[in-house]
Design a protein around this motif. Structure first.
Motif, mmCIF file in Angstrom:
data_model
loop_
_atom_site.group_PDB
_atom_site.id
_atom_site.type_symbol
_atom_site.label_atom_id
_atom_site.label_comp_id
_atom_site.label_asym_id
_atom_site.label_seq_id
_atom_site.Cartn_x
_atom_site.Cartn_y
_atom_site.Cartn_z
ATOM 1 N N MET A 164 0.834 -1.197 0.000
ATOM 2 C CA MET A 164 0.000 0.000 0.000
ATOM 3 C C MET A 164 0.866 1.242 0.000
ATOM 4 O O MET A 164 1.914 1.281 0.621
ATOM 5 C CB MET A 164 -0.894 -0.009 1.254
ATOM 6 N N SER A 165 0.409 2.259 -0.665
ATOM 7 C CA SER A 165 1.223 3.483 -0.744
ATOM 8 C C SER A 165 1.452 4.047 0.650
ATOM 9 O O SER A 165 0.619 3.895 1.544
ATOM 10 C CB SER A 165 0.537 4.509 -1.641
ATOM 11 N N ILE A 166 2.569 4.705 0.827
ATOM 12 C CA ILE A 166 3.065 5.040 2.158
ATOM 13 C C ILE A 166 2.063 5.801 3.031
ATOM 14 O O ILE A 166 1.953 5.528 4.221
ATOM 15 C CB ILE A 166 4.409 5.793 2.039
ATOM 16 N N PHE A 167 1.351 6.727 2.462
ATOM 17 C CA PHE A 167 0.372 7.461 3.272
ATOM 18 C C PHE A 167 -1.063 7.059 2.922
ATOM 19 O O PHE A 167 -2.011 7.717 3.346
ATOM 20 C CB PHE A 167 0.523 8.972 3.059
ATOM 21 N N GLY A 168 -1.214 6.027 2.130
ATOM 22 C CA GLY A 168 -2.542 5.673 1.652
ATOM 23 C C GLY A 168 -2.958 6.581 0.506
ATOM 24 O O GLY A 168 -2.170 7.417 0.041
ATOM 25 N N LEU A 169 -4.181 6.417 0.053
ATOM 26 C CA LEU A 169 -4.682 7.151 -1.111
ATOM 27 C C LEU A 169 -5.789 8.103 -0.679
ATOM 28 O O LEU A 169 -6.663 7.729 0.104
ATOM 29 C CB LEU A 169 -5.227 6.174 -2.150
ATOM 30 N N ILE A 170 -5.766 9.310 -1.175
ATOM 31 C CA ILE A 170 -6.821 10.272 -0.853
ATOM 32 C C ILE A 170 -7.887 10.230 -1.946
ATOM 33 O O ILE A 170 -7.633 10.605 -3.092
ATOM 34 C CB ILE A 170 -6.253 11.704 -0.725
ATOM 35 N N GLU A 171 -9.060 9.739 -1.567
ATOM 36 C CA GLU A 171 -10.161 9.659 -2.530
ATOM 37 C C GLU A 171 -10.823 11.029 -2.680
ATOM 38 O O GLU A 171 -10.712 11.892 -1.807
ATOM 39 C CB GLU A 171 -11.195 8.624 -2.064
ATOM 40 N N TYR A 172 -11.507 11.186 -3.786
ATOM 41 C CA TYR A 172 -12.120 12.478 -4.103
ATOM 42 C C TYR A 172 -12.978 13.010 -2.961
ATOM 43 O O TYR A 172 -12.878 14.171 -2.575
ATOM 44 C CB TYR A 172 -12.968 12.345 -5.376
ATOM 45 N N ASP A 188 -12.799 12.548 0.081
ATOM 46 C CA ASP A 188 -12.056 12.917 1.293
ATOM 47 C C ASP A 188 -11.076 14.058 1.049
ATOM 48 O O ASP A 188 -10.354 14.467 1.971
ATOM 49 C CB ASP A 188 -11.265 11.696 1.790
ATOM 50 N N ALA A 189 -11.022 14.533 -0.176
ATOM 51 C CA ALA A 189 -9.982 15.506 -0.529
ATOM 52 C C ALA A 189 -10.364 16.923 -0.108
ATOM 53 O O ALA A 189 -11.550 17.278 -0.055
ATOM 54 C CB ALA A 189 -9.736 15.456 -2.036
ATOM 55 N N SER A 190 -9.353 17.723 0.180
ATOM 56 C CA SER A 190 -9.553 19.153 0.464
ATOM 57 C C SER A 190 -9.978 19.848 -0.832
ATOM 58 O O SER A 190 -9.763 19.315 -1.928
ATOM 59 C CB SER A 190 -8.235 19.752 0.944
ATOM 60 N N PRO A 191 -10.561 21.014 -0.721
ATOM 61 C CA PRO A 191 -10.943 21.752 -1.935
ATOM 62 C C PRO A 191 -9.750 21.959 -2.877
ATOM 63 O O PRO A 191 -9.887 21.861 -4.097
ATOM 64 C CB PRO A 191 -11.458 23.089 -1.382
ATOM 65 N N GLU A 192 -8.585 22.225 -2.322
ATOM 66 C CA GLU A 192 -7.381 22.444 -3.125
ATOM 67 C C GLU A 192 -7.046 21.201 -3.957
ATOM 68 O O GLU A 192 -6.756 21.278 -5.152
ATOM 69 C CB GLU A 192 -6.217 22.781 -2.173
ATOM 70 N N VAL A 193 -7.081 20.061 -3.299
ATOM 71 C CA VAL A 193 -6.772 18.802 -3.991
ATOM 72 C C VAL A 193 -7.877 18.466 -4.982
ATOM 73 O O VAL A 193 -7.633 18.032 -6.112
ATOM 74 C CB VAL A 193 -6.568 17.666 -2.966
ATOM 75 N N ARG A 194 -9.107 18.694 -4.561
ATOM 76 C CA ARG A 194 -10.253 18.389 -5.422
ATOM 77 C C ARG A 194 -10.193 19.186 -6.734
ATOM 78 O O ARG A 194 -10.539 18.672 -7.802
ATOM 79 C CB ARG A 194 -11.532 18.753 -4.670
ATOM 80 N N ALA A 195 -9.736 20.417 -6.634
ATOM 81 C CA ALA A 195 -9.639 21.251 -7.841
ATOM 82 C C ALA A 195 -8.646 20.641 -8.832
ATOM 83 O O ALA A 195 -8.863 20.681 -10.049
ATOM 84 C CB ALA A 195 -9.213 22.671 -7.464
ATOM 85 N N TRP A 231 -1.748 10.001 -8.361
ATOM 86 C CA TRP A 231 -2.199 11.319 -7.895
ATOM 87 C C TRP A 231 -2.764 11.235 -6.480
ATOM 88 O O TRP A 231 -2.530 12.132 -5.661
ATOM 89 C CB TRP A 231 -3.239 11.889 -8.868
ATOM 90 N N LYS A 232 -3.494 10.168 -6.212
ATOM 91 C CA LYS A 232 -4.082 10.018 -4.866
ATOM 92 C C LYS A 232 -2.998 9.808 -3.811
ATOM 93 O O LYS A 232 -3.196 10.104 -2.636
ATOM 94 C CB LYS A 232 -5.042 8.816 -4.862
ATOM 95 N N ALA A 233 -1.871 9.241 -4.229
ATOM 96 C CA ALA A 233 -0.782 8.988 -3.290
ATOM 97 C C ALA A 233 -0.016 10.270 -2.971
ATOM 98 O O ALA A 233 0.328 10.535 -1.814
ATOM 99 C CB ALA A 233 0.169 7.931 -3.855
#
Lengths: 138, 138, 138, 138, 138, 138
Positions: free
Chosen positions: A1-9, A11-18, A36-38
């Motif tokens: 598994m990726s080191i910090f896990g994956l950030i799904e849409y 769960d993402a901050s507005p900045e990441v979501r953009a 990208w999620k990693a």
């Protein structure tokens, strides 16, 4: 598994979501791949990397298919398994056929073979290659 | 200087000369670059390598320009200075412009950057990439 | 599975056990990771490698954290998945935070990118870098 | 000589000159090294690469000296001679002493040695490394 | 799974089958490993690669065991896990003992270590090595 | 020129001189090559590296010639020009003929070619290779 896990849409901050939105819009897809999620755990890196990729991989003097195949060739040469999977998919999306993939692999293999033979035989650069270069830079 | 020196046309055996002739005829040039002259000390390797290159680099599903640029991209990624000089020349001969070279270098650099980031973040391959693969192989 | 399997502490010869003991004492842990158990099948290599690592990785002019991060950076650049896992753990034990890991990956990625661009553009070394070197070696 | 030659300050376009100015201001120097002058033939790449470097190499969670040494370590591992010269100079400017350089080279050498031994012995990743990772990503 | 899947003997075209037969006859085995089954989707590449391997890996001035160990050493240095598995098996079949494998790994590790140290210290080639070369090429 | 310059015998400390003496005695030569003179600025590294090389490169289950050729093969694969020059000389001293060198280069080239093709085609490891491994480790 990726080191910090994956950030799904969701769960993402507005900045990441953009950035996710821009990736999907640019690529005409509703899907974000794991890379990208990693790296989304580092939004500055996510943003910088995406902007670079977006600029570099857009069709220009080289079309998008050629660029994806070059990316794949480098990934194969570096033996990066994730990158091979993702850029094989990317090149196919741009139109790489099975026959093109096969020729691409043959070229990559051959280049790796002769790259080493040249160095092992300690071949010096031809004057003809040098003079050609200075013409170009004139 | 290359380890065994370079075998010039006039000093070559008939066997080596025949390959030099084929290289020049295929490439429509009157010139043999140092790599071939260096490995000509091993005629079996000269013959095998040339036949492979001739087969692999001919236009097919990928045109000769694309193949030369892929060869150059791998050579840059492997940091083989001789190969970079020779395949920059080769790609130019096939029509690579300065603008194409610049985009090519940008892709190679980017691929090397993300190849390492993917591995460092230990990103696992997306299921989407895996399923796509099995569809292809079906 | 590793080629010869793993030699656990209870199955180890006194010679191997002594090295395991030193590894655990030096690292202040009660745990031996698989690399050592795998190469323990070659006690001379186990001993030599551990002594080298112990000498090289101890705090000196560079602190242990910096050394672990450099080790990790090289492992990422070489795409050695085992080494990335083990040295990410090692660096964290020495105090690497998530934020430090992220910056480290950005540097490694960038270095790989420009390493290739420099070579592709065939950039010659600046006189300023050369003269600085001779000053240092004077 | 670099493929397109080097663009000196006095010959640069205003766009390129602005980046040269920013490089010199950021690095507190009156000097531009050849890498930038070589890629200045592609202003988009010059700008993107400099902005990335500026962002990534600034002091953050890792100080500028550590970053320069990591950059150097990767360059050595990739055997990029230009990059080794330029980042040895860069690291020294940030405070790397001769003693630090020596320890750095020892770590880089050691990492390359064990990276290959691990892979050759086909060592599997310890469960302990895996579980640690999932804790981190939790 | 390999990108196009594996072509088993019973499903192979006569052209592919003939190469499979030659591989098995040459290697005195009734078994084809996955590499060949994977590239069999490109019969021209299968044929060329097998003919090259057959020519290069046959006993000559170097015996088949030495060649397999060199192949393994390169595969380890390139961190190609499939190749390590297949050429460890291949070298064993030619007589590589466990003790030989261990010494081989030590040499590969050491070579990778000093390759980088040499480059990092920017060591110039000894005149003695150069003059020896020109004697050889005379 | 090497970063700190080269330490000649007459300028060396007794500690460094003792290692130079051992190198010359072990190698039955009156000559020290530049690598040792370059790293002699770090006596701990000089000593450790020489002791490792001395142990690893001595004839054992593999003879000294085979070891030198493996070292050369790895150096070629890593494209380390200094190392290629020094280990070509070293292998010759152990008895490598020109014909052996040529076959060695052919194997190195071929290994690099198939290492990449295997990875590009994403070939999975054969069960036969896995089971063989567990038998070995039993």
């Amino acid at each position: 598994m990726s080191i910090f896990g994956l950030i799904e849409y969701q769960d993402a901050s507005p900045e990441v979501r953009a950035i996710y939105d821009d990736i999907m819009a640019t690529r005409k897809t509703d899907w974000i791949n794991n890379f990208w999620k990693a790296i989304a755990h580092d939004p500055a890196t996510l943003k910088r990397t995406w902007q670079d990729i977006k600029q570099i991989m857009a069709s220009g003097e080289l079309d998008a298919l050629t660029k994806e195949m070059v990316y794949l060739a480098v990934s194969v040469s570096n033996q990066c398994t994730y990158c091979i999977a993702s850029h094989t998919a990317g090149a196919r999306k741009q139109g790489m056929t099975d026959a093109m993939f096969k020729e691409l692999m043959a070229v990559v293999g051959m280049a790796n073979e002769t790259n080493k033979m040249v160095t092992g035989y300690q071949v010096e650069i031809d004057e003809g290659f040098k003079s050609q270069q200075s013409v170009v830079s004139g």
